[in-house]
Structures are given as C-alpha cells and as structure tokens.
Design an enzyme around this catalytic site. Structure first.
Site, PDB file in Angstrom:
ATOM      1  N   ASN A   9       0.863  -1.188   0.000  1.00 33.91           N
ATOM      2  CA  ASN A   9       0.000   0.000   0.000  1.00 33.91           C
ATOM      3  C   ASN A   9       0.898   1.237   0.000  1.00 33.91           C
ATOM      4  O   ASN A   9       1.491   1.579   1.018  1.00 33.91           O
ATOM      5  CB  ASN A   9      -0.886  -0.051   1.258  1.00 33.91           C
ATOM      6  N   TRP A  10       0.976   1.878  -1.154  1.00 37.23           N
ATOM      7  CA  TRP A  10       1.869   3.040  -1.275  1.00 37.23           C
ATOM      8  C   TRP A  10       1.308   4.291  -0.593  1.00 37.23           C
ATOM      9  O   TRP A  10       2.016   5.286  -0.451  1.00 37.23           O
ATOM     10  CB  TRP A  10       2.136   3.359  -2.749  1.00 37.23           C
ATOM     11  N   GLU A  97      -6.562   4.623   8.368  1.00 39.59           N
ATOM     12  CA  GLU A  97      -6.417   6.050   8.015  1.00 39.59           C
ATOM     13  C   GLU A  97      -7.717   6.580   7.427  1.00 39.59           C
ATOM     14  O   GLU A  97      -8.088   7.730   7.661  1.00 39.59           O
ATOM     15  CB  GLU A  97      -5.228   6.230   7.047  1.00 39.59           C
ATOM     16  N   GLU A 167      -4.682  -4.931  11.154  1.00 36.55           N
ATOM     17  CA  GLU A 167      -3.659  -3.896  11.287  1.00 36.55           C
ATOM     18  C   GLU A 167      -3.892  -3.126  12.579  1.00 36.55           C
ATOM     19  O   GLU A 167      -4.708  -2.190  12.600  1.00 36.55           O
ATOM     20  CB  GLU A 167      -3.743  -2.919  10.111  1.00 36.55           C
ATOM     21  N   GLY A 173       2.953   2.444  10.684  1.00 34.76           N
ATOM     22  CA  GLY A 173       3.874   3.546  10.460  1.00 34.76           C
ATOM     23  C   GLY A 173       4.664   3.951  11.686  1.00 34.76           C
ATOM     24  O   GLY A 173       5.316   4.991  11.698  1.00 34.76           O
ATOM     25  N   SER A 211       3.928  -1.980  10.294  1.00 35.48           N
ATOM     26  CA  SER A 211       5.393  -2.013  10.438  1.00 35.48           C
ATOM     27  C   SER A 211       6.000  -3.372  10.087  1.00 35.48           C
ATOM     28  O   SER A 211       6.956  -3.799  10.737  1.00 35.48           O
ATOM     29  CB  SER A 211       5.807  -1.554  11.831  1.00 35.48           C
ATOM     30  N   GLY A 232       3.032  -1.104   4.230  1.00 34.95           N
ATOM     31  CA  GLY A 232       3.014   0.316   3.910  1.00 34.95           C
ATOM     32  C   GLY A 232       4.409   0.799   3.554  1.00 34.95           C
ATOM     33  O   GLY A 232       4.890   0.624   2.429  1.00 34.95           O
ATOM     34  N   GLY A 233       5.082   1.408   4.518  1.00 36.13           N
ATOM     35  CA  GLY A 233       6.385   2.044   4.278  1.00 36.13           C
ATOM     36  C   GLY A 233       7.377   1.176   3.513  1.00 36.13           C
ATOM     37  O   GLY A 233       8.033   1.645   2.564  1.00 36.13           O
TER      38      GLY A 233
HETATM   39  P1  PGA Z   1       3.183   0.395   7.590  1.00 37.15           P
HETATM   40  O1  PGA Z   1       1.679   0.577   7.018  1.00 37.15           O
HETATM   41  O2  PGA Z   1       3.718  -0.884   6.995  1.00 37.15           O
HETATM   42  O3  PGA Z   1       3.918   1.610   7.088  1.00 37.15           O
HETATM   43  O4  PGA Z   1       3.089   0.325   9.069  1.00 37.15           O
HETATM   44  C1  PGA Z   1       0.811  -0.519   6.901  1.00 37.15           C
HETATM   45  C2  PGA Z   1      -0.519  -0.053   6.367  1.00 37.15           C
HETATM   46  O5  PGA Z   1      -0.973   1.042   6.721  1.00 37.15           O
HETATM   47  O6  PGA Z   1      -1.170  -0.779   5.576  1.00 37.15           O
END
Ligand code: PGA
Length: 252
Positions: A9-10, A97, A167, A173, A211, A232-233
């Site tokens: 997920n960018w 989010e 999640e 994040g 994370s 994510g990241g």
């Molecule tokens: P993260 O994000 O890997 O940066 O913690 C995961 C996500 O929000 O899907």
C-alpha cells in the site's frame, strides 16, 4: 483454498516516475518467486493505469479506496466498477487512516465490500484496534465488531473474494510491530468470527499489517493463521518489498 498474499500500500506517496521504476524493480525482483504468494501493488489511483501496464502477469494491482455508491453525483470518488475497468483486481476497504481521517464507518465498509464483490474484485477489509482500545482490554471486541459489520453482506458464494487485514492502529507507520504471537492470537480470533458469520473460515486469507519489514516478516508469516502481509512504508523500497514477498513460507 487459502491464498497467500503480499500487498504493498503506497498510500499518498511517490510520483509517476517512482511508480514506474518501483514496479519494474519489483517485477524483476520476484521473477523467480516460487512460494505461491500473490504479489499486489496498491498505488495512488492516478497511477493505476501505469502500474497495470507495467505489472505483467506476476503482479496484481489494487486501489486504496472506492466510493460506497455504484455511480452518480459524488465528486472526487471512484467506483468499484471503474477500478475493475482499469485492470484492478484488489481494493482496500476500511483502512484505519480512512476510518480516522475520512469518516469511514462499518456501514460504509459494508456497502463498499458489496460493490467490490459484485464488480469482481477482491476486497481487502482492514480491521484493527487503537492503543487505547488494546490497553483497556477491548481489542478483541473492537476487531470482532469491525469484522462482523463490515462483512455482514457477503453472500455465501463470494467469500473467495474476501481478504481480512488485521492492522493494529498503534503498529501502523510507527515501527512497533505486534509480536508474532499476539498477531497470531488475533488472527485466530478473526477466523472464529468468520466461522460464526457462516464463512468458510479456514479458506479466507488473513493478512497482518503494521510495520512489517524485511527483518520481521518471516516470523510473522510463519504463524499458522497469518497468510501474508499488507505493507506500507516498506513497499516503497523495491528491495525491502521483494524480501518480504520472499518471506512467505511455501507451505502456508
Ligand atoms: P506500515 O503501514 O507498513 O507503514 O506500518 C501498513 C498499512 O498502513 O497498511
């Protein structure tokens, strides 16, 4: 059969040039991947077309959100049908989010899931508790309510298009990952909720997100109820994302 999936997920990151170069590097990095994992890239919607064109057969593409309506006067929204039309096979729904910043509710999640499934996409439904909810002992009840209301309208023949991503909000994040044991416990709990909803729970893929990095993915993915990850990241660095794709054990 349970699908093994690693989805990147960018979020609202990158540029057209970065999108193109990342897809190219991921595609070549996974060219010899033999663990059966499905690799999915979920870019900002404006880059979907470029990503679909460059992805080839080994990478699937998704959108980060769709509107809760089929079509109409909803300025700024895109529909499940449009995502399908542009070559997407996956869509995130109910990311924390979106729940926190954009007013996503369990009811809108349920409506979106319904449209996604009837449009032929796989819905990756995100659930997870906040730190306050975990610390007050409510993590399980919060996640159960999100699963039950978000998936309330799934027809009995559509469960193969449903993926649940657990999640924990406090892990997204932040660099704080749930321990493999805690994540496994919640995944087992989610599978119980799915069974009570009438789903073929053993066949529904459950992803962990929050994370996930190249150095912790293998321990998480080794758990029996963790069928891959939502990243994510680390999905913005091709080398890290490819390592995470490789961390899926061939046997799950
Ligand atoms: P993260 O994000 O890997 O940066 O913690 C995961 C996500 O929000 O899907």
């Amino acid at each position: 059969m349970r699908r093994k999936i690693v989805a990147g997920n960018w979020k609202m990151n990158g540029s057209r040039d970065l999108a193109k170069s990342l897809v190219g590097s991921v595609r070549s990095g996974i060219s010899d991947l033999d663990n059966g994992a499905e690799v999915v890239i979920i870019p900002p919607a404006l880059y979907v077309r470029d990503v679909v064109e460059l992805a080839g057969a080994s990478v699937s593409v998704g959108v980060q959100n769709v509107g809760q309506w089929l079509s109409g006067a909803y300025t700024g929204e895109i529909s499940a049908g449009m995502a399908r039309d542009m070559g997407c096979e996956f869509a995130l729904v109910g990311h924390s989010e979106r729940r926190q910043l954009f007013g996503e509710t369990d009811e809108s999640v349920a409506a979106k899931v319904e449209h996604l499934l009837s449009s032929g996409l796989t819905a990756v439904v995100c659930v997870g508790e906040t730190l306050a909810e975990r610390e007050s002992g409510k993590a399980e009840s919060v996640v159960a309510a999100q699963v039950r209301s978000g998936l309330a309208k799934v027809g009995h023949d559509r469960w193969q298009q449903v993926v649940v991503a657990y999640e924990p909000v406090w892990a997204i994040g932040t660099g704080k990952t749930a321990t493999a044991g805690d994540a496994q416990a919640m995944h087992g709990w989610i599978r119980n909720q799915l069974a009570e909803l009438g789903a073929p729970a053993e066949d529904v893929s459950l992803l962990y997100g929050g994370s996930v990095k190249a150095d912790n993915a293998a321990a998480l993915f080794a758990e029996p109820d963790i069928d891959g990850g939502l990243i994510g990241g680390a999905s913005l660095k091709a080398e890290d994302f490819v390592s995470i794709c490789r961390a899926v054990p061939a046997s799950i």
